[in-house]
Design a protein around this motif. Structure first.
Motif, short mmCIF file in Angstrom:
data_model
loop_
_atom_site.label_atom_id
_atom_site.label_comp_id
_atom_site.label_asym_id
_atom_site.label_seq_id
_atom_site.Cartn_x
_atom_site.Cartn_y
_atom_site.Cartn_z
N GLU A 79 -7.95 0.10 -2.86
CA GLU A 79 -7.58 1.28 -3.64
C GLU A 79 -7.15 0.93 -5.06
N ILE A 80 -7.52 -0.26 -5.53
CA ILE A 80 -7.15 -0.69 -6.88
C ILE A 80 -7.75 0.27 -7.90
N ALA A 81 -6.93 0.69 -8.88
CA ALA A 81 -7.36 1.65 -9.90
C ALA A 81 -7.82 0.98 -11.18
N VAL A 143 2.02 -4.89 -9.36
CA VAL A 143 1.44 -3.57 -9.09
C VAL A 143 0.45 -3.12 -10.15
N ASN A 144 0.23 -3.93 -11.19
CA ASN A 144 -0.68 -3.54 -12.26
C ASN A 144 -2.08 -3.17 -11.78
N PRO A 145 -2.62 -3.87 -10.77
CA PRO A 145 -3.97 -3.48 -10.31
C PRO A 145 -4.05 -2.04 -9.82
N TRP A 146 -2.94 -1.46 -9.37
CA TRP A 146 -2.95 -0.10 -8.81
C TRP A 146 -2.57 0.96 -9.85
N LEU A 147 -2.33 0.54 -11.08
CA LEU A 147 -1.97 1.47 -12.14
C LEU A 147 -3.16 1.71 -13.06
N ILE A 169 4.62 3.47 -10.03
CA ILE A 169 4.76 3.21 -8.59
C ILE A 169 6.20 2.77 -8.32
N TYR A 170 6.75 3.27 -7.22
CA TYR A 170 8.15 3.03 -6.87
C TYR A 170 8.26 2.54 -5.43
N GLU A 171 9.28 1.73 -5.16
CA GLU A 171 9.70 1.44 -3.79
C GLU A 171 10.87 2.36 -3.49
N VAL A 172 10.72 3.19 -2.45
CA VAL A 172 11.72 4.20 -2.12
C VAL A 172 12.11 4.06 -0.65
N SER A 173 13.37 4.30 -0.34
CA SER A 173 13.82 4.25 1.04
C SER A 173 13.16 5.36 1.86
#
Length: 208
Positions: A79-81, A143-147, A169-173
Motif C-alpha cells: 500500500e506504499i503511496a 513512514v515516508n513510503p506511505w505518505l 500518519i499517527y500511532e494511536v492507542s
C-alpha cells in the motif's frame, strides 16, 4: 307537628345540596390550581451533546476533514503511496505494541481570501482523544513510503483553489475514543510559529 317535620326535612335537603355544591366547587378550584402550577424543574437536566465539527476557518484558511483510515498495527508494503520507493523491496512496517494502531489522517486546506498565503501558514498537528491524550504525527523516515509525494502540508494556497490535502500518519492507542485532529495557522495567516500566537482548532474525525 306535621308541618314542623316537613320544614325541617326541606332545610336538611337544602343544607345537603349546599354542601354538595361547595364540595364540587372546592374540587374544581383545586384542579384548576393544580393545572396552573408549573411542574418542578428536573433535578438532573439533560446535558446538550455538542455536534461534531468537520470544517473550520481560521482567518482566510478553511480546513476540511477528508479522511481518517485505521491501518491496524501494520503499514503494508503493498500500500506504499510514494512511487519513489520500490515496494517490492520494502518490508511491512509493524507496531510492536499490540495496544496501538496506525491512523492515516488527511485534512484539506483552502484559501478563502484574495491573496496567496505564505509558505507554512497552515498545518495539521496532534490527534487528541476524549481524555485529552495527544498523539504526535510520525515524521521519521520509516513512514515516508506511505505518505504522498510531494508533501503538500503547509504549502502555498492560492485564492479559491480546491482544498490542498495534507496527510500524516499517527500511532494511536486502541483504547482511545472521540478522536480529533488539531489544525493550526499562524497569526494573521502568517507562518506557523513554534511558540504561542497560532490560531488552532480541533476537528472531529470519522475513523474508518
Amino acid at each position: 307537628m306535621f308541618k314542623f317535620n316537613k320544614s325541617a326535612g326541606q332545610a336538611s335537603r337544602l343544607l345537603l345540596v349546599l354542601a354538595v355544591v361547595v364540595f364540587v366547587a372546592v374540587i374544581i378550584t383545586f384542579l384548576i390550581m393544580k393545572m396552573a402550577t408549573k411542574p418542578p424543574a428536573p433535578s438532573n437536566p439533560a446535558t446538550t451533546v455538542p455536534l461534531p465539527v468537520y470544517e473550520q476557518t481560521l482567518g482566510d484558511i478553511r480546513f476540511v476533514f477528508e479522511s481518517a483510515l485505521d491501518k491496524g498495527n501494520v503499514l503494508r508494503a503493498s500500500e506504499i503511496a510514494n512511487t519513489q520507493y520500490n515496494y517490492s523491496g520494502q518490508k511491512d512496517f509493524v507496531i510492536d505494541n499490540l495496544g496501538a494502531k496506525f491512523i492515516e489522517v488527511t485534512v484539506g486546506a483552502q484559501n478563502m481570501g484574495t491573496e496567496n498565503t505564505a509558505q507554512n501558514a497552515w498545518d495539521i498537528e496532534n490527534i487528541v482523544d476524549s481524555k485529552g491524550r495527544n498523539f504526535v504525527p510520525l515524521e521519521n523516515g520509516a513512514v515516508n513510503p506511505w505518505l504522498p509525494n510531494p508533501d503538500l502540508c503547509g504549502s502555498l494556497l492560492k485564492p479559491a483553489f480546491d482544498p490542498t490535502p495534507c496527510t500524516k500518519i499517527y500511532e494511536v492507542s486502541k483504547a482511545s475514543t472521540g478522536l480529533k485532529i488539531r489544525v493550526v495557522s499562524g497569526k494573521d495567516n502568517k507562518s506557523v510559529s513554534s511558540g504561542s500566537g497560532n490560531m488552532e482548532f480541533l476537528l472531529d474525525l470519522i475513523v474508518k
